[in-house]
Design a protein around this motif. Structure first.
Motif, PDB file in Angstrom:
ATOM      1  N   ARG A 148       0.830  -1.213   0.000  1.00 26.31           N
ATOM      2  CA  ARG A 148       0.000   0.000   0.000  1.00 26.31           C
ATOM      3  C   ARG A 148       0.859   1.255   0.000  1.00 26.31           C
ATOM      4  O   ARG A 148       0.560   2.224  -0.706  1.00 26.31           O
ATOM      5  CB  ARG A 148      -0.929  -0.014   1.218  1.00 26.31           C
ATOM      6  CG  ARG A 148      -2.088  -0.990   1.059  1.00 26.31           C
ATOM      7  CD  ARG A 148      -2.850  -1.187   2.370  1.00 26.31           C
ATOM      8  NE  ARG A 148      -4.054  -1.972   2.171  1.00 26.31           N
ATOM      9  CZ  ARG A 148      -4.076  -3.279   1.966  1.00 26.31           C
ATOM     10  NH1 ARG A 148      -2.927  -3.955   1.925  1.00 26.31           N
ATOM     11  NH2 ARG A 148      -5.212  -3.919   1.781  1.00 26.31           N
ATOM     12  N   ARG A 170      -1.402  -8.785   8.686  1.00 24.05           N
ATOM     13  CA  ARG A 170      -1.305  -7.610   9.555  1.00 24.05           C
ATOM     14  C   ARG A 170      -2.659  -6.950   9.795  1.00 24.05           C
ATOM     15  O   ARG A 170      -2.742  -5.766  10.132  1.00 24.05           O
ATOM     16  CB  ARG A 170      -0.301  -6.598   8.989  1.00 24.05           C
ATOM     17  CG  ARG A 170       1.136  -7.089   9.025  1.00 24.05           C
ATOM     18  CD  ARG A 170       2.113  -6.103   8.418  1.00 24.05           C
ATOM     19  NE  ARG A 170       1.916  -5.971   6.982  1.00 24.05           N
ATOM     20  CZ  ARG A 170       1.457  -4.884   6.394  1.00 24.05           C
ATOM     21  NH1 ARG A 170       1.145  -3.811   7.108  1.00 24.05           N
ATOM     22  NH2 ARG A 170       1.304  -4.829   5.092  1.00 24.05           N
ATOM     23  N   VAL A 193      -5.149  -6.273   7.633  1.00 22.68           N
ATOM     24  CA  VAL A 193      -5.493  -5.245   6.644  1.00 22.68           C
ATOM     25  C   VAL A 193      -6.983  -5.217   6.302  1.00 22.68           C
ATOM     26  O   VAL A 193      -7.475  -4.225   5.760  1.00 22.68           O
ATOM     27  CB  VAL A 193      -4.681  -5.445   5.344  1.00 22.68           C
ATOM     28  CG1 VAL A 193      -3.208  -5.223   5.596  1.00 22.68           C
ATOM     29  CG2 VAL A 193      -4.941  -6.819   4.740  1.00 22.68           C
ATOM     30  N   LYS A 194      -7.726  -6.273   6.612  1.00 22.27           N
ATOM     31  CA  LYS A 194      -9.161  -6.292   6.297  1.00 22.27           C
ATOM     32  C   LYS A 194     -10.001  -5.555   7.340  1.00 22.27           C
ATOM     33  O   LYS A 194     -11.215  -5.432   7.169  1.00 22.27           O
ATOM     34  CB  LYS A 194      -9.643  -7.748   6.168  1.00 22.27           C
ATOM     35  CG  LYS A 194      -9.046  -8.493   4.981  1.00 22.27           C
ATOM     36  CD  LYS A 194      -9.613  -9.893   4.866  1.00 22.27           C
ATOM     37  CE  LYS A 194      -9.017 -10.626   3.669  1.00 22.27           C
ATOM     38  NZ  LYS A 194      -9.564 -12.000   3.537  1.00 22.27           N
TER      39      LYS A 194
END
Length: 577
Positions: free
Chosen positions: A210, A473, A475-476
């Motif tokens: 990202r 990590r 991310v969702k």
């Protein structure tokens, strides 16, 4: 590494340290001996067949004996190969176990200095090189040695003159292999280092995809990746050149020996001092010597690579473990935390904290404030025992925390960080992360702590509830959701001491309000340390410690510091006005 670590002795010591399966190794070697014996019988039977050959005198028994010898050799060879390969696999599995057990117990300072990708490369790539040597090349080497010894012994008995002529190839082969082996060792070490660096860069880039995309850094990362691939290609081509030299030179030596033996043997047959069957048998034995020798070239090449890999593996295994693997187990509830004249430096010339002292009474909230880089996070690292003070002492009650076992100390600390670290997996696995027998924790208890952290509503909104995958990590999940799961995790651990690195600093106002309520509930009745990025979250702290350039320049309540500390007053005026 020191030179003494670059020889064959460290490699052998490393392999012996893995508790070799002695029974399987013994049976494998015995099977190799029988395989060799069966193989050595074939040329002798062939000699008798050729010397007495005629259709009328063709012995069925002799033919059956030859076929039986071939079949026996094939069967026992298969058993031997499997056993020796299994030994190799078990050795490398044990080696990887030792490395993994060691890695997860190394101090944080190791991971500060070494990229995770490089470490992964050591565990996967370097051990794979050792695995190839032990599982594939070593069994061939053992069977080859036995075959060569047996064949040469029989050849000396059959015709010592021709055998000595054949043995002239040995010094030639050694003269070829030694310099090429040394060159291969150097190339191998370079290749393994470059592989580790490349793995680290790739892993870092992909894990921060990202950031890469938001920064339009694709072209930059593409260039770095292609540069690494080019470096690996360079080492690969150097290896290819060595192999390109070894194969033709070995082939030339082998063909030269065969031609000489055939020519000399033909003359002996012509003048009647050797039978045709003896010459055929001699050539068959010669091939039983030549075939292993050609595989020896690969073995010694792989050995050079394994020596380089061994250096890297030993480097990790020789690193001292994190201190405190053994120590006292003690309940730290209702005991004050005392920091007495603590100083710390990451490096000798890089002092981060100097002569820091304070006391946290049971149930108090202690906040650390001050400019960035002042040492607040480092103080947390010392309290968590990620690092040991350069000087001074941290005590719980009257006991230095270094006397406690890491397991006992850390099991009683709840840590909620600004980043809210999460592991890939489900919400359930992240809530229970690090707890023993976590599979036995009932859902009712998990929903209870989720509700206490104001996380139950959004978890229920997911189709799979507690079994929702959070992604790498986490991310969702949103930042606020990750923080609330981290708080729920802390509730589940029921810590005696709470440490918070300003858990609301990066949240929007709505998420901050919910998370702050959860944190307030979590802090009740617990000794709490807080790193403050915003003074509004610590105005009610029992003691605010202001740190500048590693030193405490003031301490007290918000009102006291507002009156007595100029820089704190400026901070308060900017943020609380």
């Amino acid at each position: 590494m020191k030179n003494k670590q670059s020889g064959i002795k460290p490699f052998i010591s490393l392999i012996l340290s893995t508790n070799i399966p002695k029974l399987a190794l013994t049976f494998g070697l015995i099977a190799s001996v029988f395989t060799t014996i069966a193989g050595l019988v074939v040329p002798l039977l062939t000699k008798n067949l050729v010397d007495g050959f005629s259709v009328s005198s063709l012995s069925v028994t002799l033919v059956v004996a030859i076929i039986a010898a071939f079949v026996l050799q094939a069967v026992i060879s298969g058993v031997s190969t499997y056993l020796l390969t299994a030994v190799g696999q078990k050795i490398v599995a044990k080696l990887r176990e030792n490395m993994w057990i060691k890695l997860i117990r190394l101090p944080v300072s190791y991971f500060d200095k070494t990229s995770s990708g490089e470490t992964v490369s050591r565990v996967v790539n370097d051990t794979n090189i050792v695995k190839d040597l032990i599982s594939e090349h070593f069994p061939q080497f053992i069977t080859g040695i036995i075959s060569i010894i047996g064949a040469i012994t029989i050849l000396l008995i059959m015709d010592w003159k021709m055998t000595l002529i054949m043995m002239l190839a040995v010094p030639i082969t050694v003269a070829i292999m030694l310099p090429l082996g040394r060159r291969m060792s150097k190339i191998s070490r370079g290749l393994q280092d470059e592989t580790a660096v490349f793995t680290g860069n790739i892993q870092q880039t992909l894990s921060e995809s990202r950031l890469m995309k938001s920064s339009n850094a694709e072209e930059s990362e593409e260039g770095k990746g292609l540069s690494g691939i080019g470096n690996l290609l360079g080492f690969g081509l150097k290896e290819a050149k060595i192999f390109a030299l070894i194969a033709p030179l070995m082939q030339f030596v082998v063909m030269l020996v065969i031609v000489i033996i055939i020519a000399y043997g033909g003359l002996r047959v012509a003048n009647g001092t050797m039978s045709t069957g003896s010459l055929v048998a001699f050539l068959l034995y010669l091939f039983q010597i030549i075939m292993p020798i050609t595989s020896f070239a690969m073995f010694f090449t792989q050995l050079q690579k394994a020596k380089g890999a061994t250096e890297r593996i030993i480097e990790i295994l020789d690193i001292p473990l994190e201190e405190g693997q053994n120590g006292l187990s003690m309940d730290v509830a209702d005991k004050p935390v005392r920091v007495n004249h603590v100083s710390f430096a990451y490096d000798e010339d890089d002092s981060v904290l100097e002569d820091v002292s304070f006391v946290a009474q049971p149930g108090e909230m202690i906040a650390f404030a001050g400019p960035s880089g002042g040492g607040k996070t480092t103080m947390f690292g010392l309290l968590e025992r990620f690092y040991e003070p350069t000087s001074g002492e941290i005590e719980i009650g009257d006991t230095p925390i270094r006397d406690l076992s890491m397991k006992s100390w850390r099991s009683q600390i709840g840590y909620v960080s600004q980043e809210s670290a999460m592991m890939a997996g489900t919400i359930r696995e992240n809530l229970c992360y690090g707890l023993q027998n976590w599979e036995e924790i009932p859902d009712e208890r998990l929903w209870e702590v989720a509700k206490m952290a104001y996380a139950d509503q959004f978890i229920k909104s997911f189709p799979h509830g507690l079994d929702t995958e959070v992604g790498e990590r986490g991310v969702k999940l949103s930042g606020g959701q990750r923080q609330r799961i981290a708080i729920a995790r802390a509730f589940l651990r029921d810590p005696k001491i709470l440490m918070m690195d300003e858990a609301t600093a990066s949240l929007d106002s709505q998420s901050e309000s919910v998370v702050q309520q959860a944190l307030t509930r979590l802090m009740e009745g617990r000794t709490t340390f807080v790193i403050a990025h915003r003074l509004s979250t610590i105005v009610h702290a029992d003691n605010i410690i202001f740190i500048e350039k590693g030193r405490i320049t003031g301490s007290g309540t918000h009102q006291e510091l507002s009156q007595s500390h100029e820089l704190y007053r400026q901070f308060a005026k900017q943020q609380l006005a």
